[in-house]
Design an enzyme around this catalytic site. Sequence first.
Site, PDB file in Angstrom:
ATOM      1  N   HIS A 103       0.796  -1.302  -0.062  1.00 33.17           N
ATOM      2  CA  HIS A 103      -0.075   0.001   0.036  1.00 33.17           C
ATOM      3  C   HIS A 103       0.894   1.237  -0.163  1.00 33.17           C
ATOM      4  O   HIS A 103       1.750   1.411   0.621  1.00 33.17           O
ATOM      5  CB  HIS A 103      -0.876   0.008   1.133  1.00 33.17           C
ATOM      6  CG  HIS A 103      -0.083  -0.470   2.400  1.00 33.17           C
ATOM      7  ND1 HIS A 103       0.210  -1.486   2.848  1.00 33.17           N
ATOM      8  CD2 HIS A 103       0.054   0.784   3.382  1.00 33.17           C
ATOM      9  CE1 HIS A 103       0.606  -1.363   4.256  1.00 33.17           C
ATOM     10  NE2 HIS A 103       0.558   0.038   4.640  1.00 33.17           N
ATOM     11  N   HIS A 105       1.071   4.969   1.031  1.00 32.24           N
ATOM     12  CA  HIS A 105       0.368   6.064   2.060  1.00 32.24           C
ATOM     13  C   HIS A 105       0.535   7.223   1.489  1.00 32.24           C
ATOM     14  O   HIS A 105       1.576   7.717   0.883  1.00 32.24           O
ATOM     15  CB  HIS A 105       1.312   6.223   3.417  1.00 32.24           C
ATOM     16  CG  HIS A 105       1.363   4.904   4.283  1.00 32.24           C
ATOM     17  ND1 HIS A 105       0.351   4.852   5.454  1.00 32.24           N
ATOM     18  CD2 HIS A 105       1.974   3.738   4.007  1.00 32.24           C
ATOM     19  CE1 HIS A 105       0.812   3.766   6.166  1.00 32.24           C
ATOM     20  NE2 HIS A 105       1.608   3.016   5.411  1.00 32.24           N
TER      21      HIS A 105
HETATM   22  P1  5GP Z   1       2.003  -0.002   7.388  1.00 32.27           P
HETATM   23  O1  5GP Z   1       2.414   0.262   8.743  1.00 32.27           O
HETATM   24  O2  5GP Z   1       1.796  -1.583   7.250  1.00 32.27           O
HETATM   25  O3  5GP Z   1       2.694   0.647   6.267  1.00 32.27           O
HETATM   26  O4  5GP Z   1       0.386   0.730   7.195  1.00 32.27           O
HETATM   27  C1  5GP Z   1      -0.755   0.102   7.543  1.00 32.27           C
HETATM   28  C2  5GP Z   1      -1.817   1.159   7.860  1.00 32.27           C
HETATM   29  O5  5GP Z   1      -3.112   0.524   7.742  1.00 32.27           O
HETATM   30  C3  5GP Z   1      -1.915   1.774   9.049  1.00 32.27           C
HETATM   31  O6  5GP Z   1      -1.305   3.235   8.861  1.00 32.27           O
HETATM   32  C4  5GP Z   1      -2.967   1.483   9.622  1.00 32.27           C
HETATM   33  O7  5GP Z   1      -3.655   2.729  10.516  1.00 32.27           O
HETATM   34  C5  5GP Z   1      -3.805   1.102   8.720  1.00 32.27           C
HETATM   35  N1  5GP Z   1      -5.088   0.037   9.051  1.00 32.27           N
HETATM   36  C6  5GP Z   1      -4.559  -1.064   9.468  1.00 32.27           C
HETATM   37  N2  5GP Z   1      -5.877  -1.524   9.912  1.00 32.27           N
HETATM   38  C7  5GP Z   1      -6.880  -0.852   8.777  1.00 32.27           C
HETATM   39  C8  5GP Z   1      -8.163  -1.150   8.857  1.00 32.27           C
HETATM   40  O8  5GP Z   1      -8.870  -2.157   9.106  1.00 32.27           O
HETATM   41  N3  5GP Z   1      -8.875  -0.380   7.931  1.00 32.27           N
HETATM   42  C9  5GP Z   1      -8.220   1.002   7.614  1.00 32.27           C
HETATM   43  N4  5GP Z   1      -8.880   2.008   6.682  1.00 32.27           N
HETATM   44  N5  5GP Z   1      -6.836   1.018   7.748  1.00 32.27           N
HETATM   45  C10 5GP Z   1      -6.150   0.131   8.456  1.00 32.27           C
END
Ligand code: 5GP
Length: 145
Positions: A103, A105
């Site tokens: 993903h 951001h």
């Molecule tokens: P990572 O740390 O893996 O780069 O980012 C994962 C992101 O996914 C985090 O910013 C977290 O807040 C978001 N996230 C985790 N679970 C969910 C969810 O169930 N729904 C949404 N909309 N975002 C999520």
Amino acid sequence: MHNTSMDCIFCKIIARKIPSDIVYEDDDVLAILDIAPINPGHTLVIPKRHVRDLLDVSPEAAAKVISVAQRIAPALLKVTGAPAFNCSINNGPASGQVVMHLHVHVIPRHPSDGLISWVHGKYEPGESAALAQRIVAAMAVMPKV
Ligand code: 5GP
Ligand code: ZN
């Protein structure tokens, strides 16, 4: 039908098994608001096909995700009033990746909001040039993506 992973939260969101606030969707990409935003409007741009990270995605699919981020960012700036944004991908747990489904951001940023400040280091003389040479050599023997 897209490749999915049974225990992946983003695959469940893509399959509408878990609700989310969708800001964009097409055949290959879904973009949603992050549930725990760094700033309001923090958006996640997600390929529908389950891939782990930037090393697990085809250049074509990666380009689609980035092009969606390019489309969404100006709307985020307009709606939030932010003058700037960060666009970042975490790759691997040590980088902060928690959800193992690629993903991007897209995070609206405001002057002096104090978020995401990097602590910069410093090279010894010659260290940077030597490291650059090693990286060039490593890339030369790697298959092209
Ligand atoms: P990572 O740390 O893996 O780069 O980012 C994962 C992101 O996914 C985090 O910013 C977290 O807040 C978001 N996230 C985790 N679970 C969910 C969810 O169930 N729904 C949404 N909309 N975002 C999520
Ligand atoms: Zn997934």
